[in-house]
Design a protein around this motif. Structure first.
Motif, PDB file in Angstrom:
ATOM      1  N   MET A 182       0.835  -1.204   0.000  1.00 18.64           N
ATOM      2  CA  MET A 182       0.000   0.000   0.000  1.00 18.64           C
ATOM      3  C   MET A 182       0.867   1.250   0.000  1.00 18.64           C
ATOM      4  SD  MET A 182      -3.017  -0.967   2.701  1.00 18.64           S
ATOM      5  CE  MET A 182      -4.030  -2.432   2.515  1.00 18.64           C
ATOM      6  N   LEU A 183       1.992   1.204   0.711  1.00 22.26           N
ATOM      7  CA  LEU A 183       2.926   2.332   0.710  1.00 22.26           C
ATOM      8  C   LEU A 183       3.645   2.422  -0.635  1.00 22.26           C
ATOM      9  CD1 LEU A 183       4.585   1.919   4.235  1.00 22.26           C
ATOM     10  CD2 LEU A 183       2.507   3.158   3.632  1.00 22.26           C
ATOM     11  N   THR A 184       4.051   1.245  -1.146  1.00 22.88           N
ATOM     12  CA  THR A 184       4.803   1.210  -2.406  1.00 22.88           C
ATOM     13  C   THR A 184       4.013   1.823  -3.550  1.00 22.88           C
ATOM     14  OG1 THR A 184       5.985  -0.781  -1.708  1.00 22.88           O
ATOM     15  CG2 THR A 184       5.927  -0.320  -4.065  1.00 22.88           C
ATOM     16  N   TRP A 185       2.728   1.506  -3.617  1.00 28.27           N
ATOM     17  CA  TRP A 185       1.890   1.976  -4.716  1.00 28.27           C
ATOM     18  C   TRP A 185       1.246   3.334  -4.432  1.00 28.27           C
ATOM     19  CZ3 TRP A 185       1.821  -0.254  -9.429  1.00 28.27           C
ATOM     20  CH2 TRP A 185       2.365  -1.555  -9.525  1.00 28.27           C
ATOM     21  N   GLY A 186       1.519   3.892  -3.262  1.00 25.09           N
ATOM     22  CA  GLY A 186       0.983   5.205  -2.943  1.00 25.09           C
ATOM     23  C   GLY A 186      -0.494   5.215  -2.614  1.00 25.09           C
ATOM     24  N   TRP A 187      -1.020   4.078  -2.179  1.00 25.77           N
ATOM     25  CA  TRP A 187      -2.450   4.018  -1.834  1.00 25.77           C
ATOM     26  C   TRP A 187      -2.736   4.732  -0.509  1.00 25.77           C
ATOM     27  CZ3 TRP A 187      -2.773  -1.937  -3.023  1.00 25.77           C
ATOM     28  CH2 TRP A 187      -2.700  -2.115  -4.413  1.00 25.77           C
ATOM     29  N   VAL A 188      -1.760   4.699   0.375  1.00 26.23           N
ATOM     30  CA  VAL A 188      -1.895   5.415   1.652  1.00 26.23           C
ATOM     31  C   VAL A 188      -0.671   6.312   1.807  1.00 26.23           C
ATOM     32  CG1 VAL A 188      -3.376   3.779   2.860  1.00 26.23           C
ATOM     33  CG2 VAL A 188      -0.939   3.365   2.813  1.00 26.23           C
ATOM     34  N   ILE A 189      -0.917   7.611   1.917  1.00 20.28           N
ATOM     35  CA  ILE A 189       0.185   8.580   1.963  1.00 20.28           C
ATOM     36  C   ILE A 189       0.271   9.260   3.327  1.00 20.28           C
ATOM     37  CG2 ILE A 189       1.114  10.702   0.938  1.00 20.28           C
ATOM     38  CD1 ILE A 189      -0.245   9.893  -1.689  1.00 20.28           C
ATOM     39  N   LYS A 190      -0.871   9.722   3.812  1.00 15.36           N
ATOM     40  CA  LYS A 190      -0.870  10.406   5.099  1.00 15.36           C
ATOM     41  C   LYS A 190      -0.595   9.428   6.245  1.00 15.36           C
ATOM     42  CE  LYS A 190      -4.023  14.116   3.712  1.00 15.36           C
ATOM     43  NZ  LYS A 190      -5.309  14.807   4.015  1.00 15.36           N
ATOM     44  N   SER A 191      -0.035   9.970   7.328  1.00 11.97           N
ATOM     45  CA  SER A 191       0.318   9.141   8.487  1.00 11.97           C
ATOM     46  C   SER A 191      -0.911   8.443   9.071  1.00 11.97           C
ATOM     47  CB  SER A 191       0.990   9.998   9.555  1.00 11.97           C
ATOM     48  OG  SER A 191       1.273   9.235  10.699  1.00 11.97           O
ATOM     49  N   THR A 192      -2.030   9.152   9.147  1.00 11.90           N
ATOM     50  CA  THR A 192      -3.251   8.553   9.702  1.00 11.90           C
ATOM     51  C   THR A 192      -3.764   7.421   8.808  1.00 11.90           C
ATOM     52  OG1 THR A 192      -4.527  10.302   8.592  1.00 11.90           O
ATOM     53  CG2 THR A 192      -3.983  10.626  10.928  1.00 11.90           C
ATOM     54  N   ALA A 193      -3.654   7.622   7.478  1.00 14.53           N
ATOM     55  CA  ALA A 193      -4.085   6.577   6.544  1.00 14.53           C
ATOM     56  C   ALA A 193      -3.190   5.349   6.665  1.00 14.53           C
ATOM     57  CB  ALA A 193      -4.053   7.117   5.115  1.00 14.53           C
ATOM     58  N   GLN A 194      -1.894   5.565   6.844  1.00  8.32           N
ATOM     59  CA  GLN A 194      -0.969   4.451   6.998  1.00  8.32           C
ATOM     60  C   GLN A 194      -1.254   3.672   8.282  1.00  8.32           C
ATOM     61  OE1 GLN A 194       3.025   5.933   6.692  1.00  8.32           O
ATOM     62  NE2 GLN A 194       2.752   6.708   4.601  1.00  8.32           N
ATOM     63  N   THR A 195      -1.570   4.396   9.339  1.00  6.03           N
ATOM     64  CA  THR A 195      -1.915   3.727  10.606  1.00  6.03           C
ATOM     65  C   THR A 195      -3.190   2.902  10.454  1.00  6.03           C
ATOM     66  OG1 THR A 195      -0.876   5.512  11.884  1.00  6.03           O
ATOM     67  CG2 THR A 195      -2.446   4.096  13.043  1.00  6.03           C
ATOM     68  N   GLY A 196      -4.181   3.474   9.791  1.00  8.48           N
ATOM     69  CA  GLY A 196      -5.430   2.742   9.566  1.00  8.48           C
ATOM     70  C   GLY A 196      -5.223   1.521   8.697  1.00  8.48           C
ATOM     71  N   ALA A 197      -4.413   1.654   7.644  1.00  8.45           N
ATOM     72  CA  ALA A 197      -4.129   0.530   6.758  1.00  8.45           C
ATOM     73  C   ALA A 197      -3.391  -0.576   7.504  1.00  8.45           C
ATOM     74  CB  ALA A 197      -3.312   0.989   5.557  1.00  8.45           C
ATOM     75  N   ILE A 204      -3.343  -5.948   9.941  1.00  9.14           N
ATOM     76  CA  ILE A 204      -3.176  -6.803  11.127  1.00  9.14           C
ATOM     77  C   ILE A 204      -4.463  -7.561  11.426  1.00  9.14           C
ATOM     78  CG2 ILE A 204      -2.826  -6.783  13.627  1.00  9.14           C
ATOM     79  CD1 ILE A 204      -0.881  -4.442  13.214  1.00  9.14           C
ATOM     80  N   GLY A 205      -5.610  -6.886  11.277  1.00  8.55           N
ATOM     81  CA  GLY A 205      -6.892  -7.557  11.504  1.00  8.55           C
ATOM     82  C   GLY A 205      -7.109  -8.705  10.534  1.00  8.55           C
ATOM     83  N   LEU A 206      -6.811  -8.474   9.247  1.00 10.46           N
ATOM     84  CA  LEU A 206      -6.939  -9.541   8.257  1.00 10.46           C
ATOM     85  C   LEU A 206      -5.952 -10.672   8.544  1.00 10.46           C
ATOM     86  CD1 LEU A 206      -7.345  -7.465   4.964  1.00 10.46           C
ATOM     87  CD2 LEU A 206      -9.062  -8.966   6.007  1.00 10.46           C
ATOM     88  N   MET A 207      -4.752 -10.316   8.955  1.00 12.36           N
ATOM     89  CA  MET A 207      -3.749 -11.321   9.285  1.00 12.36           C
ATOM     90  C   MET A 207      -4.252 -12.245  10.400  1.00 12.36           C
ATOM     91  SD  MET A 207       0.007 -10.777  11.018  1.00 12.36           S
ATOM     92  CE  MET A 207       0.421  -9.423   9.925  1.00 12.36           C
ATOM     93  N   LEU A 208      -4.804 -11.656  11.451  1.00 17.98           N
ATOM     94  CA  LEU A 208      -5.288 -12.458  12.577  1.00 17.98           C
ATOM     95  C   LEU A 208      -6.480 -13.327  12.171  1.00 17.98           C
ATOM     96  CD1 LEU A 208      -5.036  -9.794  15.435  1.00 17.98           C
ATOM     97  CD2 LEU A 208      -3.491 -11.706  14.994  1.00 17.98           C
ATOM     98  N   LEU A 209      -7.385 -12.763  11.366  1.00 18.69           N
ATOM     99  CA  LEU A 209      -8.571 -13.509  10.943  1.00 18.69           C
ATOM    100  C   LEU A 209      -8.188 -14.696  10.062  1.00 18.69           C
ATOM    101  CD1 LEU A 209     -11.622 -13.902  10.628  1.00 18.69           C
ATOM    102  CD2 LEU A 209     -11.555 -12.253   8.728  1.00 18.69           C
ATOM    103  N   ILE A 210      -7.365 -14.467   9.046  1.00 19.73           N
ATOM    104  CA  ILE A 210      -7.003 -15.545   8.124  1.00 19.73           C
ATOM    105  C   ILE A 210      -6.109 -16.569   8.822  1.00 19.73           C
ATOM    106  CG2 ILE A 210      -5.896 -16.079   5.926  1.00 19.73           C
ATOM    107  CD1 ILE A 210      -8.583 -14.595   5.759  1.00 19.73           C
ATOM    108  N   ALA A 211      -5.251 -16.102   9.742  1.00 22.10           N
ATOM    109  CA  ALA A 211      -4.433 -17.042  10.516  1.00 22.10           C
ATOM    110  C   ALA A 211      -5.314 -17.945  11.377  1.00 22.10           C
ATOM    111  CB  ALA A 211      -3.440 -16.286  11.388  1.00 22.10           C
ATOM    112  N   PHE A 212      -6.363 -17.354  11.964  1.00 16.74           N
ATOM    113  CA  PHE A 212      -7.302 -18.157  12.754  1.00 16.74           C
ATOM    114  C   PHE A 212      -7.962 -19.231  11.894  1.00 16.74           C
ATOM    115  CE2 PHE A 212     -11.838 -18.764  13.736  1.00 16.74           C
ATOM    116  CZ  PHE A 212     -11.717 -19.455  14.934  1.00 16.74           C
TER     117      PHE A 212
END
Length: 331
Positions: free
Chosen positions: A287-302, A307-315
């Motif tokens: 997301m950072l590489t492709w410029g999908w999230v630029i602002k600090s708040t957007a990066q934190t949200g992404a 992390i949420g998807l990681m935990l769900l799919i790992a479960f």
């Protein structure tokens, strides 16, 4: 005078190709672990959700071409460039002799673990493909007919009797296999002569008797094909052959057989955790590489979404590993 157009550096292009194939890997991982989790989490369903999904995929036209073009090649490209980048990586989140920087930030640790998991995944992915795509892949007999069967060998256990009955599959032990070898080819020649005579006739009229003979001969040939395939399989004394009417059910019992071994449970636990971390940490960095999230708040949200998807799919993946046998299909 024409304006000069700067060409993109090759390194930039290949980095983007590596990133895109990584995103494709993320999508495949999500689909794969959602499918596998249905063998464990849908209690009382006897893995029918898993069976339906596997049968749907197996019945796709040109499946081999799809597997090679949309799975094999992208994963191979991502792996090849991933190894190259891992070999040139310089992790800096571990203590050393002081000659290299030591940074204790979370993103530095994530960078290091992205490289560590890449090496683990190379080994475990090859193991997984060899095991389930070749060694434990169900053998098809009479595929494309109403008498299609799929064969796979599994280790016998007391719970397999009732599981096999609920799934509607047949179990062939070594003794029954030996009996089949003794009774093969009986009356075959006599039937072949009758069939040959009928097929040499130049009649265009429907004959109920000829139809019955030819259909019986075809059924007999399909039965011969099945018996031949069964007798060719090598069995240990503790193993049985599963004869399944569908590819999905044979695959389900192969997965069940794998996950009743604590060794395989341990190996696949590591595999799932490494795959999920590598995939979703890579998703966030892409997301950072492709410029999908630029602002600090957007990066934190992404990052929180990743992390949420990681935990769900790992479960879901761990549920398939720990629950297919021990939770859902032990008895």
């Amino acid at each position: 005078m024409s304006a000069k157009v700067d060409r993109l550096p090759q390194a930039f292009i290949w980095r983007r190709v590596h990133s895109l194939t990584g995103l494709w890997f993320v999508l495949f991982l999500i689909e794969h672990l959602i499918t596998n989790s249905q063998a464990a989490l849908l209690l009382g369903d006897n893995g029918q959700g898993f069976v339906r999904m596997v049968n749907l995929i197996h019945d796709l036209p040109y499946l081999t071409v799809i597997e090679v073009a949309f799975l094999g090649i992208p994963i191979l490209i991502h792996t090849a460039f991933g190894i190259r980048y891992a070999l040139t990586a310089r992790p800096n989140s571990m203590k050393g002799d002081g000659s290299k920087p030591y940074l204790k930030y979370n993103r530095n640790r994530a960078y290091t673990w992205q490289r560590i998991t890449s090496w683990i995944l190379v080994v475990l992915l090859i193991m997984h493909v060899v095991k389930f795509r070749f060694l434990d892949y169900p053998d098809a007999v009479n595929e494309g007919t109403t008498n299609a069967k799929y064969l796979v060998s599994v280790t016998m256990d007391p719970g397999l009797y009732t599981v096999a009955q609920r799934l509607g599959v047949e179990l062939i032990d070594p003794k029954a296999q030996e009996e089949m070898k003794k009774h093969r080819n009986q009356n075959r020649k006599a039937l072949e002569h009758v069939v040959e005579d009928i097929r040499e006739q130049d009649s265009t009229r429907y004959s109920q008797q000829d139809a019955a003979i030819l259909q019986t001969a075809q059924s007999y040939e399909e039965k011969e094909n099945l018996d031949k395939a069964i007798t060719k399989m090598k069995l240990d004394p503790k193993e049985v052959i599963v004869v399944s009417p569908s590819f999905g059910k044979a695959s389900l019992l192969s997965v069940r057989d794998t996950f009743k071994s604590w060794i395989w449970v341990g190996v696949y636990t590591v595999f799932v955790l490494c795959a999920c971390f590598h995939a979703f940490n890579g998703l966030w960095t892409s997301m950072l590489t492709w410029g999908w999230v630029i602002k600090s708040t957007a990066q934190t949200g992404a990052r929180k979404v990743a992390i949420g998807l990681m935990l769900l799919i790992a479960f879901l993946g761990l549920a398939a590993v720990w629950g297919t046998y021990f939770l859902n299909l032990k008895h």
